[in-house]
Scaffold this active site. Sequence first.
Site, PDB file in Angstrom:
ATOM      1  N   LYS A  35       8.472  42.610  15.023  1.00  0.00           N
ATOM      2  CA  LYS A  35       9.424  41.520  15.804  1.00  0.00           C
ATOM      3  C   LYS A  35      11.233  42.248  15.304  1.00  0.00           C
ATOM      4  O   LYS A  35      11.458  43.247  14.682  1.00  0.00           O
ATOM      5  CB  LYS A  35       9.727  40.164  14.921  1.00  0.00           C
ATOM      6  N   ARG A 130      10.897  25.341   6.587  1.00  0.00           N
ATOM      7  CA  ARG A 130      11.909  26.369   7.628  1.00  0.00           C
ATOM      8  C   ARG A 130      11.223  25.491   8.567  1.00  0.00           C
ATOM      9  O   ARG A 130      11.352  24.726   9.868  1.00  0.00           O
ATOM     10  CB  ARG A 130      11.510  27.719   8.279  1.00  0.00           C
ATOM     11  N   TYR A 253      41.851  52.077   6.194  1.00  0.00           N
ATOM     12  CA  TYR A 253      42.523  50.921   6.364  1.00  0.00           C
ATOM     13  C   TYR A 253      42.542  49.942   4.734  1.00  0.00           C
ATOM     14  O   TYR A 253      41.931  49.660   4.179  1.00  0.00           O
ATOM     15  CB  TYR A 253      41.247  49.637   6.915  1.00  0.00           C
ATOM     16  N   MET A 301      35.195  51.376  12.310  1.00  0.00           N
ATOM     17  CA  MET A 301      33.981  51.037  13.227  1.00  0.00           C
ATOM     18  C   MET A 301      32.959  51.768  13.308  1.00  0.00           C
ATOM     19  O   MET A 301      32.015  51.572  13.654  1.00  0.00           O
ATOM     20  CB  MET A 301      35.043  50.652  14.325  1.00  0.00           C
TER      21      MET A 301
END
Length: 356
Positions: A35, A130, A253, A301
């Site tokens: 998956k 679940r 940053y 990023m």
Amino acid sequence: MSRPLIARIDTAALAHNLAVARRAAPGARILAVVKANGYGHGLARVARALRGADGFAVLSMDEAALLRAEGYTHPIVLLEGFFHPDELADIARLRLRPVIHRPDQAEILARARLEHKVDVFLKIDTGMRRLGLEPQRLKDTLAVLRGSPQVGGITLMTHFARADEPAHGVAAPLALFRDTVAGLGLPVSLANSAALLAYPESHGDWVRPGIMLYGASPFADRDGLDLGLLPAMHLESRLIATRLLRKGEGVGYGAAFVAERDTKIGVVACGYADGYPRHAPTGTPLLVDGRETRTLGRVSMDMLFADLGPLPGAHVGSPVTLWGPGLPAERVAAAAGTIAYELFTALAPRVPVEET
Ligand SMILES: *Cc1c(COP(=O)(O)O)cnc(C)c1O
């Protein structure tokens, strides 16, 4: 030259890890869990490397259809079953095996008019809370399925919530499962990677390894190599700039790292838009020129910073391993407060992938 970030997928490592699963669960058939685009490694590529498995488990019709289009005739299990009755015609046509996890899905399937019988995996909730039937709903749901000409083989399954935690393991859910299915004489499927490796008593007829096939450990205290697994994904890049950071200067940053002394740093072409975890703090491991150092400051990023204090010879163009051989993804994940599963599946589409 193009941007140096690349994910190399080692298909021989995938095949090796499948062999490890086989040796650990010699009496069971293997449903290779592919998956999420083969845990980020590329569905078609992973299926080719793992074609020796006895079946594949996926989430979506699209993934299943791709595997059929590639020519695989293996059993294919849809782990979340069908979402809408409209999907049943394709499920029958493609001979997929949906997980039935709610009683109403059994009713819908039983009423459908299909071109072939559908084999199903009937899921029981043994404590994860679940997906799956409450154990007391098993008998009546089975009766619905067995009463329908649309339903072929039935495999009973459950999924463990804490198989990766030695203090909890699988004893309680396994006992509940055994009690619930006693006397039914149907094949069963229970084990994920952790249960496959740690609890042979849970193997049953079909094991469902995922993460271990990609070379990562499901356990917090051991990495893949400790388990004889080989990492299948090597995320590598290069330094695209270096700098001398003077004592007291911040980097990146928020100036989240401030130099305590003059030191050399490198800028790596890899950032959170590539799938590298933004929450990785200063100190997250990475390899530069094959030697371990650490990240500094905040991940941006498209870039992150490497501490070159211990590696004064590193230069623009020096190779960087974000994770892969020599640096288990599990360690990077732990430093970033996540798990290797998330790192692999977060690999961004913009990162070129090559097979080795
Ligand atoms: C994803 C998944 C697995 C595989 O789990 P791993 O921890 O990756 O081995 C097995 N069974 C089910 C139902 C799953 O959803």
